[in-house]
Design a protein around this motif. Structure first.
Motif, PDB file in Angstrom:
ATOM      1  N   HIS A  78       0.868  -1.174   0.000  1.00 23.26           N
ATOM      2  CA  HIS A  78       0.000   0.000   0.000  1.00 23.26           C
ATOM      3  C   HIS A  78       0.910   1.231   0.000  1.00 23.26           C
ATOM      4  O   HIS A  78       1.499   1.583   1.023  1.00 23.26           O
ATOM      5  CB  HIS A  78      -0.892   0.014   1.242  1.00 23.26           C
ATOM      6  CG  HIS A  78      -1.997  -1.003   1.215  1.00 23.26           C
ATOM      7  ND1 HIS A  78      -1.785  -2.324   0.871  1.00 23.26           N
ATOM      8  CD2 HIS A  78      -3.332  -0.889   1.497  1.00 23.26           C
ATOM      9  CE1 HIS A  78      -2.945  -2.982   0.951  1.00 23.26           C
ATOM     10  NE2 HIS A  78      -3.888  -2.134   1.314  1.00 23.26           N
ATOM     11  N   ASN A  79       1.013   1.876  -1.143  1.00 24.60           N
ATOM     12  CA  ASN A  79       1.966   2.965  -1.320  1.00 24.60           C
ATOM     13  C   ASN A  79       1.277   4.326  -1.332  1.00 24.60           C
ATOM     14  O   ASN A  79       0.087   4.444  -1.618  1.00 24.60           O
ATOM     15  CB  ASN A  79       2.733   2.777  -2.637  1.00 24.60           C
ATOM     16  CG  ASN A  79       3.451   1.445  -2.700  1.00 24.60           C
ATOM     17  OD1 ASN A  79       4.090   1.035  -1.752  1.00 24.60           O
ATOM     18  ND2 ASN A  79       3.321   0.761  -3.835  1.00 24.60           N
ATOM     19  N   PHE A  80       2.063   5.356  -1.043  1.00 27.83           N
ATOM     20  CA  PHE A  80       1.624   6.736  -1.206  1.00 27.83           C
ATOM     21  C   PHE A  80       2.428   7.353  -2.349  1.00 27.83           C
ATOM     22  O   PHE A  80       3.626   7.115  -2.469  1.00 27.83           O
ATOM     23  CB  PHE A  80       1.862   7.547   0.065  1.00 27.83           C
ATOM     24  CG  PHE A  80       1.060   7.080   1.253  1.00 27.83           C
ATOM     25  CD1 PHE A  80      -0.297   7.330   1.337  1.00 27.83           C
ATOM     26  CD2 PHE A  80       1.669   6.384   2.285  1.00 27.83           C
ATOM     27  CE1 PHE A  80      -1.037   6.897   2.425  1.00 27.83           C
ATOM     28  CE2 PHE A  80       0.939   5.953   3.388  1.00 27.83           C
ATOM     29  CZ  PHE A  80      -0.422   6.214   3.460  1.00 27.83           C
ATOM     30  N   ASN A  81       1.755   8.145  -3.171  1.00 30.73           N
ATOM     31  CA  ASN A  81       2.465   8.805  -4.256  1.00 30.73           C
ATOM     32  C   ASN A  81       3.283   9.987  -3.768  1.00 30.73           C
ATOM     33  O   ASN A  81       4.311  10.328  -4.351  1.00 30.73           O
ATOM     34  CB  ASN A  81       1.481   9.263  -5.336  1.00 30.73           C
ATOM     35  CG  ASN A  81       0.846   8.085  -6.057  1.00 30.73           C
ATOM     36  OD1 ASN A  81       1.432   7.012  -6.132  1.00 30.73           O
ATOM     37  ND2 ASN A  81      -0.351   8.275  -6.583  1.00 30.73           N
ATOM     38  N   ASN A  82       2.816  10.637  -2.712  1.00 33.59           N
ATOM     39  CA  ASN A  82       3.540  11.787  -2.151  1.00 33.59           C
ATOM     40  C   ASN A  82       3.028  12.025  -0.733  1.00 33.59           C
ATOM     41  O   ASN A  82       2.119  11.355  -0.260  1.00 33.59           O
ATOM     42  CB  ASN A  82       3.356  13.036  -3.021  1.00 33.59           C
ATOM     43  CG  ASN A  82       1.891  13.316  -3.321  1.00 33.59           C
ATOM     44  OD1 ASN A  82       1.082  13.414  -2.399  1.00 33.59           O
ATOM     45  ND2 ASN A  82       1.537  13.442  -4.593  1.00 33.59           N
ATOM     46  N   ARG A 124      -0.328  10.810   1.662  1.00 30.87           N
ATOM     47  CA  ARG A 124      -0.194  10.204   2.985  1.00 30.87           C
ATOM     48  C   ARG A 124      -1.073  10.919   4.011  1.00 30.87           C
ATOM     49  O   ARG A 124      -1.611  10.296   4.924  1.00 30.87           O
ATOM     50  CB  ARG A 124       1.276  10.236   3.418  1.00 30.87           C
ATOM     51  CG  ARG A 124       1.539   9.578   4.762  1.00 30.87           C
ATOM     52  CD  ARG A 124       2.986   9.781   5.190  1.00 30.87           C
ATOM     53  NE  ARG A 124       3.902   9.029   4.355  1.00 30.87           N
ATOM     54  CZ  ARG A 124       4.286   7.778   4.583  1.00 30.87           C
ATOM     55  NH1 ARG A 124       3.806   7.124   5.619  1.00 30.87           N
ATOM     56  NH2 ARG A 124       5.137   7.172   3.792  1.00 30.87           N
ATOM     57  N   ALA A 125      -1.218  12.228   3.853  1.00 31.09           N
ATOM     58  CA  ALA A 125      -1.963  13.006   4.840  1.00 31.09           C
ATOM     59  C   ALA A 125      -3.416  12.558   4.937  1.00 31.09           C
ATOM     60  O   ALA A 125      -4.009  12.586   6.011  1.00 31.09           O
ATOM     61  CB  ALA A 125      -1.891  14.492   4.496  1.00 31.09           C
ATOM     62  N   ASP A 126      -4.007  12.131   3.810  1.00 35.03           N
ATOM     63  CA  ASP A 126      -5.396  11.681   3.863  1.00 35.03           C
ATOM     64  C   ASP A 126      -5.551  10.237   3.419  1.00 35.03           C
ATOM     65  O   ASP A 126      -6.652   9.799   3.064  1.00 35.03           O
ATOM     66  CB  ASP A 126      -6.306  12.597   3.053  1.00 35.03           C
ATOM     67  CG  ASP A 126      -5.920  12.655   1.575  1.00 35.03           C
ATOM     68  OD1 ASP A 126      -4.952  11.984   1.190  1.00 35.03           O
ATOM     69  OD2 ASP A 126      -6.602  13.355   0.816  1.00 35.03           O
ATOM     70  N   GLN A 127      -4.452   9.483   3.420  1.00 33.32           N
ATOM     71  CA  GLN A 127      -4.460   8.037   3.184  1.00 33.32           C
ATOM     72  C   GLN A 127      -5.020   7.659   1.810  1.00 33.32           C
ATOM     73  O   GLN A 127      -5.787   6.712   1.683  1.00 33.32           O
ATOM     74  CB  GLN A 127      -5.254   7.314   4.274  1.00 33.32           C
ATOM     75  CG  GLN A 127      -4.624   7.403   5.645  1.00 33.32           C
ATOM     76  CD  GLN A 127      -5.333   6.526   6.665  1.00 33.32           C
ATOM     77  OE1 GLN A 127      -6.535   6.326   6.607  1.00 33.32           O
ATOM     78  NE2 GLN A 127      -4.582   5.987   7.593  1.00 33.32           N
ATOM     79  N   LEU A 128      -4.615   8.388   0.771  1.00 34.40           N
ATOM     80  CA  LEU A 128      -4.992   7.991  -0.580  1.00 34.40           C
ATOM     81  C   LEU A 128      -3.942   7.006  -1.088  1.00 34.40           C
ATOM     82  O   LEU A 128      -2.915   7.383  -1.637  1.00 34.40           O
ATOM     83  CB  LEU A 128      -5.092   9.205  -1.505  1.00 34.40           C
ATOM     84  CG  LEU A 128      -5.615   8.885  -2.909  1.00 34.40           C
ATOM     85  CD1 LEU A 128      -7.059   8.399  -2.854  1.00 34.40           C
ATOM     86  CD2 LEU A 128      -5.517  10.105  -3.823  1.00 34.40           C
ATOM     87  N   PHE A 129      -4.227   5.719  -0.899  1.00 32.50           N
ATOM     88  CA  PHE A 129      -3.272   4.668  -1.231  1.00 32.50           C
ATOM     89  C   PHE A 129      -3.230   4.387  -2.726  1.00 32.50           C
ATOM     90  O   PHE A 129      -4.229   4.523  -3.438  1.00 32.50           O
ATOM     91  CB  PHE A 129      -3.632   3.358  -0.525  1.00 32.50           C
ATOM     92  CG  PHE A 129      -3.482   3.388   0.962  1.00 32.50           C
ATOM     93  CD1 PHE A 129      -2.226   3.369   1.539  1.00 32.50           C
ATOM     94  CD2 PHE A 129      -4.587   3.429   1.782  1.00 32.50           C
ATOM     95  CE1 PHE A 129      -2.084   3.387   2.908  1.00 32.50           C
ATOM     96  CE2 PHE A 129      -4.453   3.441   3.153  1.00 32.50           C
ATOM     97  CZ  PHE A 129      -3.196   3.424   3.719  1.00 32.50           C
ATOM     98  N   ASN A 130      -2.071   3.936  -3.170  1.00 32.07           N
ATOM     99  CA  ASN A 130      -1.942   3.317  -4.476  1.00 32.07           C
ATOM    100  C   ASN A 130      -1.523   1.876  -4.203  1.00 32.07           C
ATOM    101  O   ASN A 130      -0.352   1.573  -4.002  1.00 32.07           O
ATOM    102  CB  ASN A 130      -0.896   4.048  -5.321  1.00 32.07           C
ATOM    103  CG  ASN A 130      -0.942   3.630  -6.776  1.00 32.07           C
ATOM    104  OD1 ASN A 130      -1.472   2.578  -7.111  1.00 32.07           O
ATOM    105  ND2 ASN A 130      -0.379   4.454  -7.645  1.00 32.07           N
ATOM    106  N   ILE A 131      -2.505   0.980  -4.148  1.00 34.02           N
ATOM    107  CA  ILE A 131      -2.244  -0.419  -3.811  1.00 34.02           C
ATOM    108  C   ILE A 131      -1.659  -1.123  -5.025  1.00 34.02           C
ATOM    109  O   ILE A 131      -2.261  -1.136  -6.096  1.00 34.02           O
ATOM    110  CB  ILE A 131      -3.533  -1.122  -3.348  1.00 34.02           C
ATOM    111  CG1 ILE A 131      -4.114  -0.398  -2.130  1.00 34.02           C
ATOM    112  CG2 ILE A 131      -3.264  -2.582  -3.007  1.00 34.02           C
ATOM    113  CD1 ILE A 131      -5.475  -0.928  -1.696  1.00 34.02           C
ATOM    114  N   SER A 132      -0.481  -1.714  -4.852  1.00 32.89           N
ATOM    115  CA  SER A 132       0.272  -2.269  -5.974  1.00 32.89           C
ATOM    116  C   SER A 132      -0.063  -3.745  -6.179  1.00 32.89           C
ATOM    117  O   SER A 132       0.575  -4.619  -5.601  1.00 32.89           O
ATOM    118  CB  SER A 132       1.776  -2.094  -5.742  1.00 32.89           C
ATOM    119  OG  SER A 132       2.514  -2.597  -6.829  1.00 32.89           O
ATOM    120  N   LEU A 133      -1.058  -4.026  -7.002  1.00 30.20           N
ATOM    121  CA  LEU A 133      -1.409  -5.400  -7.326  1.00 30.20           C
ATOM    122  C   LEU A 133      -0.667  -5.788  -8.609  1.00 30.20           C
ATOM    123  O   LEU A 133      -1.257  -5.981  -9.670  1.00 30.20           O
ATOM    124  CB  LEU A 133      -2.913  -5.547  -7.498  1.00 30.20           C
ATOM    125  CG  LEU A 133      -3.448  -6.982  -7.420  1.00 30.20           C
ATOM    126  CD1 LEU A 133      -3.296  -7.537  -6.003  1.00 30.20           C
ATOM    127  CD2 LEU A 133      -4.901  -7.040  -7.849  1.00 30.20           C
TER     128      LEU A 133
END
Length: 421
Positions: free
Chosen positions: A328-332, A336-345
């Motif tokens: 579960h990554n963050f782009n910036n 991260r501040a509002d937990q908008l994940f980029n989940i790497s499937l």
């Protein structure tokens, strides 16, 4: 949120769309994912849990390579698996015979379905009709579903909610249309720059109700619902291709030898707000879901109630449960501040399969952008699922696995909002 911009662009795209389904996934290149690791899960205390259901060891086959549209899949296709083609009336996503062959002569339909606020479950429709459902963490302690409909349709599915980065993975894997109700500005900006993906986006507009409409009898902002068959009919009316897409079938085999470990209860705790348990019933050979009935800061205070699908008025159930471990990554830092994940499937990572009351450590493998993931052992041999629907539970590598005699608990690790110093 610039939803009007996305709606205008989609009006133009849908009006000129012919034959783009054959090009699905051909233009977009992905970032490499992480390899499986034997250290993914924190070991539970010895006094409370045993170790016989261990985290899978790294595969002995060659490590996965970055997946892109230019990847040479010749070696990936060498995975030991049954090669006989499916009969034309068998759903490749469930292994079951379909009653209406026209359902397979189209693209699947993926639908974002909300799970919170908790009262939406009083009018939550369609989960049991989906071939596969993915549940994943969104933000603020909450989880959400994306359900894929193919062999069956739901006259009413929803409430339909907003899109996330992860939904693109699911839509691309199944070559599916993505039904959602708006999106975060960052997600929208990303999708607007993907010309091959735009024609597959289906969100509320003045011209597409039906099949995607508000139920005005529900006095709530969570009141968009979709008729999944109606999406297919809408495609045909607007010139979209409605032919069978080449989907790699999941490996189903009810007769294959079962793993020795008996597990009849699988608990998943995303947070104090979002937790649930699946209980296996040997008479029906299905897992039945009970979900959080109230907030519970502690495990001991958890309270459950049957999770009902209001479309068929039955408890939500599945023939298979699969836990997927994915970064579960963050782009910036702003994400991260509002937990908008980029989940790497992407590529491969650890997985846990539950079928017919048994449990098996495994690996998920995504070797193609436009095909469903495969589940294998450490040597790359395909592992079977039972015919029927499958729920995928997506967790991060920092999550914790605990095991008792015939039960397991997965606890999601919520990343800190602020970056490490």
């Amino acid at each position: 949120m610039t939803q009007s911009r996305l709606k205008i662009i989609l009006l133009l795209v849908w009006g000129s769309f012919f034959g783009l389904a054959a090009l699905f996934g051909a233009l977009y290149f992905w970032k490499s994912g992480a390899s499986p690791s034997a250290e993914r899960f924190t070991a539970p205390p010895a006094a409370t849990a045993s170790q016989i259901f261990s985290t899978p060891a790294p595969p002995t086959s060659s490590p996965p390579q970055p997946v892109s549209a230019a990847t040479d899949f010749s070696t990936a296709e060498a995975i030991a698996s049954p090669s006989a083609p499916l009969p034309p009336d068998i759903d490749p996503l469930t292994g079951l015979q379909v009653s209406d062959l026209t359902r397979l002569e189209r693209n699947p339909i993926s639908v974002k379905i909300t799970n919170f606020p908790r009262h939406v479950r009083d009018y939550q429709f369609g989960l049991n009709a989906a071939d596969v459902v993915y549940e994943y963490y969104i933000e603020d302690g909450l989880s959400r579903f994306i359900a894929v409909f193919y062999g069956r349709d739901a006259e009413k599915a929803g409430p339909v909610r907003s899109g996330r980065y992860f939904d693109e993975h699911v839509a691309r894997m199944y070559q599916a249309y993505l039904v959602f109700a708006n999106a975060d500005d960052r997600v929208e900006a990303h999708w607007l720059n993907l010309p091959d993906f735009l024609p597959f986006l289906f969100l509320p507009r003045e011209d597409n109700c039906p099949p995607l409409c508000r139920d005005k009898k529900i006095q709530d902002y969570n009141n968009f619902f979709v008729n999944t068959r109606g999406v297919t009919d809408y495609q045909a009316k607007t010139g979209h291709t409605t032919v069978r897409v080449p989907l790699r079938p999941t490996y189903f085999n009810a007769q294959e030898a079962l793993p020795p470990l008996a597990i009849d209860s699988i608990s998943v705790r995303y947070s104090a707000y979002s937790y649930h348990v699946w209980k296996y019933d040997p008479l029906t050979e299905r897992y039945w879901r009970e979900s959080d009935a109230k907030d519970s800061p502690t495990v001991s205070g958890e309270v459950y109630s049957p999770h009902m699908d209001r479309l068929d008025n039955h408890q939500v159930s599945a023939a298979n449960l699969v836990v997927l471990i994915a970064p579960h990554n963050f782009n910036n830092d702003y994400d991260r501040a509002d937990q908008l994940f980029n989940i790497s499937l992407l590529n491969s990572d650890a997985a846990y399969i539950f079928r017919q009351g048994r449990a098996q450590p495994a690996y998920w493998r995504r070797d193609r952008l436009d095909q469903p993931i495969q589940l294998t052992d450490e040597n790359g041999r395909l592992l079977a699922l039972s015919p029927g629907n499958t729920f995928f539970i997506v967790l991060n590598p920092e999550s914790v696995l605990q095991q008792w005699d015939t039960s397991v608990r997965f606890t999601f690790s919520i990343p800190a909002r602020t970056p490490p110093q």
